[in-house]
Design an enzyme around this catalytic site. Structure first.
Site, PDB file in Angstrom:
ATOM      1  N   CYS A  69      -2.431   0.660   1.491  1.00 33.09           N
ATOM      2  CA  CYS A  69      -1.781   0.011   2.632  1.00 33.09           C
ATOM      3  C   CYS A  69      -2.175  -1.441   2.803  1.00 33.09           C
ATOM      4  CB  CYS A  69      -2.082   0.782   3.911  1.00 33.09           C
ATOM      5  SG  CYS A  69      -3.847   0.879   4.327  1.00 33.09           S
ATOM      6  N   HIS A 109      -6.067   2.087   8.323  1.00 32.59           N
ATOM      7  CA  HIS A 109      -4.674   1.892   7.917  1.00 32.59           C
ATOM      8  C   HIS A 109      -4.219   0.509   8.366  1.00 32.59           C
ATOM      9  CE1 HIS A 109      -0.619   2.612   6.693  1.00 32.59           C
ATOM     10  NE2 HIS A 109      -0.165   2.323   7.909  1.00 32.59           N
ATOM     11  N   ASP A 124       6.192  -1.146   7.887  1.00 35.14           N
ATOM     12  CA  ASP A 124       5.153  -0.486   7.091  1.00 35.14           C
ATOM     13  C   ASP A 124       5.699  -0.057   5.732  1.00 35.14           C
ATOM     14  OD1 ASP A 124       2.964   0.955   6.148  1.00 35.14           O
ATOM     15  OD2 ASP A 124       2.477   1.742   8.129  1.00 35.14           O
TER      16      ASP A 124
END
Length: 260
Positions: A69, A109, A124
């Protein structure tokens, strides 16, 4: 300085003459999900590196690797900023549905907050197979993509002031928590990404420092490869094949164009 714009467009198959607008973000997110895999090879091989704009370009765009991420979303962050978008990275904490608690690993995250025409959205491209594939507004409105339904609801305060919820296509019949995040705790220094990387690399509860994992979206659904299995989702039907190391290497080359 390396031409991020040209290299990113080339990686996801977006012609140079196409103007980057808000309405084009869905296409960009889908194309990125299909061409840039979510993978943890650097972590499993114990090869962390200093996170920077140039190091991300080199790893993902020049060497044609994927990332986690904090790599995938930060690369997208730099690309969209070049095209005039107001972007801010932030840290979230992922929810574990097996234990019904947030992960003890903490806020590892990394996602993106976008402000466009006085409205805030979460963007995202680094949430594994659970990608929204579209901007998700902080208004609570439900948005739909080829991956399912997504919305953002108020958080509990302890873990964040907002929660990303999802109802994945072919997988969920009810809403599930993805992760919580706090819009008051934004990432202001790239050094925080190195901290995230270190936690993911070393924490005993990390899910990414144990075995190789790589996944990406396909036209029919999704493929996921680990050291012991190959899982395919095609039009809502899942097949899972147990594999050995030789088969792993062949599938990695065939479906991801990589060598482990």
């Amino acid at each position: 300085m390396t031409d991020l714009n040209a290299l990113f467009r080339q990686r996801i198959g977006l012609p140079e003459e196409v103007e980057i607008t808000f309405d084009l973000l869905d296409q960009i997110l889908v194309s990125a999900a299909k061409t840039i895999p979510f993978e943890n090879f650097c972590i499993v091989k114990h090869r962390p590196y200093p996170i920077s704009r140039e190091s991300l370009i080199r790893k993902i765009l020049i060497h044609q690797e994927g990332g986690l991420c904090y790599e995938l979303n930060m690369l997208l962050n730099f690309f969209l900023i070049e095209h005039g978008f107001h972007m801010t990275p932030m840290r979230g904490i992922v929810f574990n549905h097996e234990t019904q608690t947030y992960l003890p690993i903490g806020r590892t995250h990394v996602t993106l907050l976008m402000t466009h025409e006085h409205q805030s959205y979460v963007i995202d491209t680094g949430f594994g197979g659970n990608l929204p594939l579209t901007p998700v507004p902080l208004t609570g409105e439900t948005v739909t993509s080829g991956n399912g339904e997504f919305r953002i609801t108020p958080g509990d305060g302890e873990h964040g002031n907002y929660v990303l919820e999802m109802k994945m296509k072919h997988k969920h019949t009810d809403w599930r928590i993805g992760y919580a995040f706090d819009t008051q705790q934004l990432i202001t220094n790239l050094s925080e990404l190195n901290t995230v990387q270190q936690i993911i690399s070393e924490h005993p509860d990390s899910r990414f420092n144990r075995y190789p994992l790589i996944t990406r979206r396909t036209d029919q659904g999704q493929i996921t490869l680990t050291g012991t299995s190959f899982t395919q989702w095609e039009d809502g039907i899942m097949t899972k094949e147990p594999i050995d190391r030789i088969r792993f290497e062949k599938l990695l080359s065939l479906h991801f164009g990589l060598v482990y």
